[in-house]
Scaffold this motif. Structure first.
Motif, PDB file in Angstrom:
ATOM      1  N   UNK A 167       8.741  -1.635  -8.182  1.00 35.19           N
ATOM      2  CA  UNK A 167       7.824  -2.050  -7.136  1.00 35.19           C
ATOM      3  C   UNK A 167       8.929  -0.849  -6.072  1.00 35.19           C
ATOM      4  N   UNK A 168       9.955  -1.100  -5.662  1.00 31.95           N
ATOM      5  CA  UNK A 168      11.225  -0.014  -4.990  1.00 31.95           C
ATOM      6  C   UNK A 168      10.865   1.029  -5.330  1.00 31.95           C
ATOM      7  N   UNK A 169      10.899   1.672  -6.966  1.00 38.53           N
ATOM      8  CA  UNK A 169      11.130   2.792  -7.436  1.00 38.53           C
ATOM      9  C   UNK A 169       9.509   3.802  -6.601  1.00 38.53           C
ATOM     10  N   UNK A 170       8.028   3.205  -6.470  1.00 39.69           N
ATOM     11  CA  UNK A 170       6.941   3.937  -6.065  1.00 39.69           C
ATOM     12  C   UNK A 170       6.924   3.379  -4.469  1.00 39.69           C
ATOM     13  N   UNK A 171       7.423   2.450  -3.757  1.00 42.77           N
ATOM     14  CA  UNK A 171       7.841   1.889  -2.249  1.00 42.77           C
ATOM     15  C   UNK A 171       9.365   3.504  -1.950  1.00 42.77           C
ATOM     16  N   UNK A 172       9.888   4.193  -2.737  1.00 43.06           N
ATOM     17  CA  UNK A 172      10.806   5.046  -2.415  1.00 43.06           C
ATOM     18  C   UNK A 172       9.973   6.245  -2.551  1.00 43.06           C
ATOM     19  N   UNK A 173       9.725   6.254  -3.764  1.00 47.90           N
ATOM     20  CA  UNK A 173       8.981   7.902  -3.378  1.00 47.90           C
ATOM     21  C   UNK A 173       7.949   7.946  -2.938  1.00 47.90           C
ATOM     22  N   UNK A 174       7.229   7.186  -2.066  1.00 52.63           N
ATOM     23  CA  UNK A 174       5.977   6.803  -0.935  1.00 52.63           C
ATOM     24  C   UNK A 174       6.447   7.645   0.243  1.00 52.63           C
ATOM     25  N   UNK A 175       7.983   7.547   1.001  1.00 52.54           N
ATOM     26  CA  UNK A 175       8.364   7.314   1.328  1.00 52.54           C
ATOM     27  C   UNK A 175       9.133   8.847   1.448  1.00 52.54           C
ATOM     28  N   UNK A 176       9.848   9.028   0.237  1.00 53.47           N
ATOM     29  CA  UNK A 176      10.009  10.417   0.166  1.00 53.47           C
ATOM     30  C   UNK A 176       9.116  11.086   0.444  1.00 53.47           C
ATOM     31  N   UNK A 177       7.490  10.982  -0.024  1.00 46.63           N
ATOM     32  CA  UNK A 177       6.788  12.507   0.076  1.00 46.63           C
ATOM     33  C   UNK A 177       5.881  12.371   1.684  1.00 46.63           C
ATOM     34  N   UNK A 178       5.857  11.175   2.402  1.00 45.85           N
ATOM     35  CA  UNK A 178       5.626  10.823   3.242  1.00 45.85           C
ATOM     36  C   UNK A 178       6.663  12.023   4.650  1.00 45.85           C
ATOM     37  N   UNK A 179       7.936  12.189   4.383  1.00 40.73           N
ATOM     38  CA  UNK A 179       8.451  13.115   4.660  1.00 40.73           C
ATOM     39  C   UNK A 179       8.678  14.137   4.692  1.00 40.73           C
ATOM     40  N   UNK A 230       0.672  -1.394   0.160  1.00 40.48           N
ATOM     41  CA  UNK A 230      -0.531  -0.355   0.204  1.00 40.48           C
ATOM     42  C   UNK A 230       0.972   1.163  -0.317  1.00 40.48           C
ATOM     43  N   UNK A 231       0.231   2.453  -0.630  1.00 39.89           N
ATOM     44  CA  UNK A 231       1.175   3.327  -1.002  1.00 39.89           C
ATOM     45  C   UNK A 231       0.216   4.756  -0.953  1.00 39.89           C
ATOM     46  N   UNK A 232       0.621   5.993  -0.338  1.00 37.25           N
ATOM     47  CA  UNK A 232      -0.182   6.623   0.335  1.00 37.25           C
ATOM     48  C   UNK A 232      -0.300   8.135  -1.142  1.00 37.25           C
ATOM     49  N   UNK A 233       1.095   8.057  -1.789  1.00 33.56           N
ATOM     50  CA  UNK A 233       1.206   8.883  -2.861  1.00 33.56           C
ATOM     51  C   UNK A 233       1.633   8.202  -4.002  1.00 33.56           C
ATOM     52  N   UNK A 234       1.474   8.627  -5.776  1.00 30.87           N
ATOM     53  CA  UNK A 234       1.221   7.349  -6.589  1.00 30.87           C
ATOM     54  C   UNK A 234       2.358   9.066  -6.985  1.00 30.87           C
TER      55      UNK A 234
END
Length: 687
Positions: free
Chosen positions: A361-373, A257-261
């Protein structure tokens, strides 16, 4: 087209765009005048630099090479909408120098004419070679899956250059209609107003390219609106057989799951006939969608243009991509990545960065983590220690995802290092107790205190090892063998691990009582000097101290730290190394299985008898109070006995089972400071 199928733009969106255009239309003349001044200044500087440099040789080979001149391969760069940011200061010259410049202008015009002919020949040859050698197809693995890689072998080109180059291909493939000067002026003004409106709406997500052949081009990063968390699924080890068009039956799915795409990148090139006759040339680039779905998005933008030809359409495109692109594919609750292994879908405007699940998968997770941070740093949060609100940049987020303000974490770290209780230097959350990374501790403590923390941690770690013992002479850590013998690597002293005396093979260790008696007798020897007597007297005092301590204490089985139990159960925890052990048998344990098996009692019988003697009068008093105040009270959530509320305090203490609970929410209260407060229940209420 049928009027029922038209997608009318919302009145709110249209009014928002028109309002932004009206605000920016007033400054259109000043903008054009400023641009003319910039072009004149650049021309003057170019003439001056050309006059000082020698002319290039005309006898150049016309054979196409990979390193084409700069005028053949144009490098598009970002350009700011603020004209003052890149304005070159004009250089004023004397009238006497104008004649020299005019002569140079004439000679340069002749050179420009010959260079234009070379440009045309280079462009034609390069375009033909680019179509033939731009990409080559290779076979990867045994599955026969095809992939396209660039001739340079890097695998991917720059996204911006690829988008702009495809826009150039689209422009060259379409013949522009002939328009009057008045119509061209109207279109140019409409484009200028629309770009200014888009910039005022989208801000940092709107980028403008440098003009090429007088045409405007730009790119918009469109962030998709998602309702909270959205699930993303994909099939791992999946491959599409291009001949049978069937996927492998051995695939298995992976979801997260992600919050940002990642954003959809819309790149546009505005022809001179837009918006009166032709739509903008555009490309859509998405890093996580396949080319078939992106081609579908391109078709939807075409239909939006057909519904409102002759009008500005860019805002409607962006609004639809932002709010309706997920629902268009049925991705409201879950996004399915792939399929992978499909070649170009046929629409040159569709650009995809989706390669494989291992990359997506790593690209989507990394982008989501960066946006959350980033969102965390830009918002306000409350510290769980001091209950003060600060910006996210003032907080420290631990790997366990708990966060505390910088001031509290620094005070917390300094306190434990100063008191040498580094075993407690963990996450301040009582239910977590996660580790704090050493890199973060170094920032909190500073160099000097961090060195102290490292030395303390080394000592604690060595003490927790059962086969490590310090040398009795120089205190150097030594490794003991299976026979409990050790030799110091620094002073080479061989000693016994158990009694810390000189190594004695085949002889039983001297007990502390025997050693104490011998040392006390040696104090009366006249042959010993004063220093020897003083050292032995210190050893006697140490033995007596340890004997007194162990009278009411037990040693930790891990680090031999003396621990005394004042009250409570027999499950003890060492504050020095964190080892749990039984106070009765002094064995290391984990959990309560040791007491369930019947090996030892959890509570001593004396303690249980004392509790029963103390609880009987309290039970009688509690029963009387419950009978007298049968209205104001609550049932204990543990034993279901009624407890009366006698005052304004909502913290209840069960008279039957000694259980603490809240009168308002009927939940168990472990810590009053955590349960009652601004975000919890009120501790005192009338009634």
């Amino acid at each position: 087209m049928d009027g029922g199928n038209k997608q009318e733009p919302s009145s709110t969106a249209t009014s928002k765009q028109q309002s932004a255009m009206r605000k920016t239309r007033r400054g259109g003349g000043k903008q054009n005048h400023r641009c003319l001044q910039i072009e004149e200044t650049r021309t003057l500087n170019n003439l001056e630099s050309s006059s000082t440099s020698p002319p290039q040789s005309q006898s150049q080979s016309h054979e196409p090479t990979t390193s084409a001149p700069s005028f053949v391969r144009r490098r598009h760069k970002w350009a700011s909408r603020n004209p003052g940011a890149h304005v070159v200061k004009p250089r004023f010259v004397k009238k006497s120098e104008l004649g020299c410049f005019n002569e140079q202008v004439g000679s340069l015009n002749e050179q420009v004419g010959s260079l234009n002919e070379q440009v045309e020949s280079f462009s034609v040859v390069e375009r033909e070679i680019g179509q033939q050698e731009k990409k080559r197809t290779v076979v990867i693995g045994d599955s026969g899956e095809h992939a396209e890689v660039s001739e340079s072998g890097k695998g991917e080109e720059d996204d911006d250059d690829d988008a702009v180059s495809r826009l150039e291909e689209l422009e060259l493939g379409v013949e522009e209609p002939e328009l009057s000067e008045e119509q061209l002026r109207i279109n140019d003004q409409a484009q200028e107003d629309e770009l200014l409106a888009m910039e005022s709406i989208f801000g940092d997500n709107f980028f403008v390219f440098e003009r090429q052949r007088g045409l405007r081009s730009f790119q918009i990063h469109i962030h998709i609106e998602s309702p909270g968390e959205i699930a993303i699924s994909t099939k791992l080890n999946s491959s599409i057989d291009l001949k049978t068009a069937r996927s492998s039956s051995d695939d298995f799915s992976y979801s997260f799951t992600v919050q940002h795409l990642p954003p959809i990148m819309l790149t546009c090139l505005l022809p001179k006939s837009y918006p009166s006759h032709r739509p903008p040339y555009f490309t859509i680039s998405v890093q996580w969608l396949d080319s078939i779905k992106i081609s579908n998005l391109c078709s939807m933008l075409d239909s939006l243009w057909m519904d409102q030809q002759g009008q500005e359409v860019i805002y409607q495109w962006v609004e639809w991509l932002q709010s309706s692109s997920l629902s268009h594919f049925g991705f409201d609750k879950e996004i399915m990545l792939g399929p992978y292994g499909i070649r170009d879908a046929g629409d040159r405007r569709a650009l995809t960065g989706s390669v494989s699940p291992d990359a997506d998968i790593p690209f989507l997770q990394s982008y989501n983590n960066d946006r959350l941070h980033e969102n965390f740093r830009n918002s306000l949060h409350e510290c769980c220690i001091c209950f003060s609100e600060y910006a996210g940049a003032e907080f420290i987020r631990l790997p366990c995802m708990h966060f505390f303000c910088w001031k509290c974490m620094k005070t917390y770290s300094d306190m434990h290092v100063k008191e040498s209780t580094i075993i407690k230097l963990k996450c301040p959350d009582t239910k977590c107790r996660g580790m704090i990374p050493p890199g973060l501790l170094k920032r909190l403590l500073g160099d000097e205190e961090f060195e102290r923390w490292e030395s303390l941690m080394l000592v604690k770690t060595l003490e927790s090892m059962s086969d490590i013992v310090s040398c009795p002479r120089c205190k150097t850590p030594c490794l003991a063998d299976e026979d409990d013998h050790a030799q110091c690597s620094k002073c080479f002293f061989s000693f016994c691990k158990l009694c810390r005396e000189r190594r004695h093979v085949g002889i039983t260790c001297m007990t502390p009582e025997v050693k104490l008696r011998i040392l006390q007798e040696r104090q009366n020897y006249s042959q010993l000097d004063d220093d020897q007597k003083r050292r032995e007297r210190e050893i006697i005092n140490d033995i007596l101290s340890v004997k007194e301590i162990l009278r009411d204490a037990k040693q930790c089985p891990s680090c031999n730290m003396a621990i005394s139990r004042t009250e409570g159960c027999n499950k003890m925890v060492c504050e020095n190394c964190g080892q749990y052990f039984c106070y009765r048998c002094e064995k290391g344990i984990e959990g309560y299985d040791h007491f369930r098996n019947g090996e030892c009692e959890l509570f001593p019988q004396e303690t249980v008898q004392n509790w029963e003697a103390q609880m009987n009068p309290r039970q009688i008093l509690g029963q009387i109070q419950a009978d007298q105040a049968a209205v104001n009270g609550q049932l204990c959530p543990n034993c279901r006995q009624f407890n009366a509320k006698l005052n304004n305090n909502n913290h209840m203490f069960c008279w039957a089972c000694q259980h603490h609970f809240c009168y308002l929410c009927k939940e168990t209260v472990k810590r009053s400071s955590q349960h009652y407060g601004p975000k919890g229940c009120k501790q005192h209420t009338p009634g």
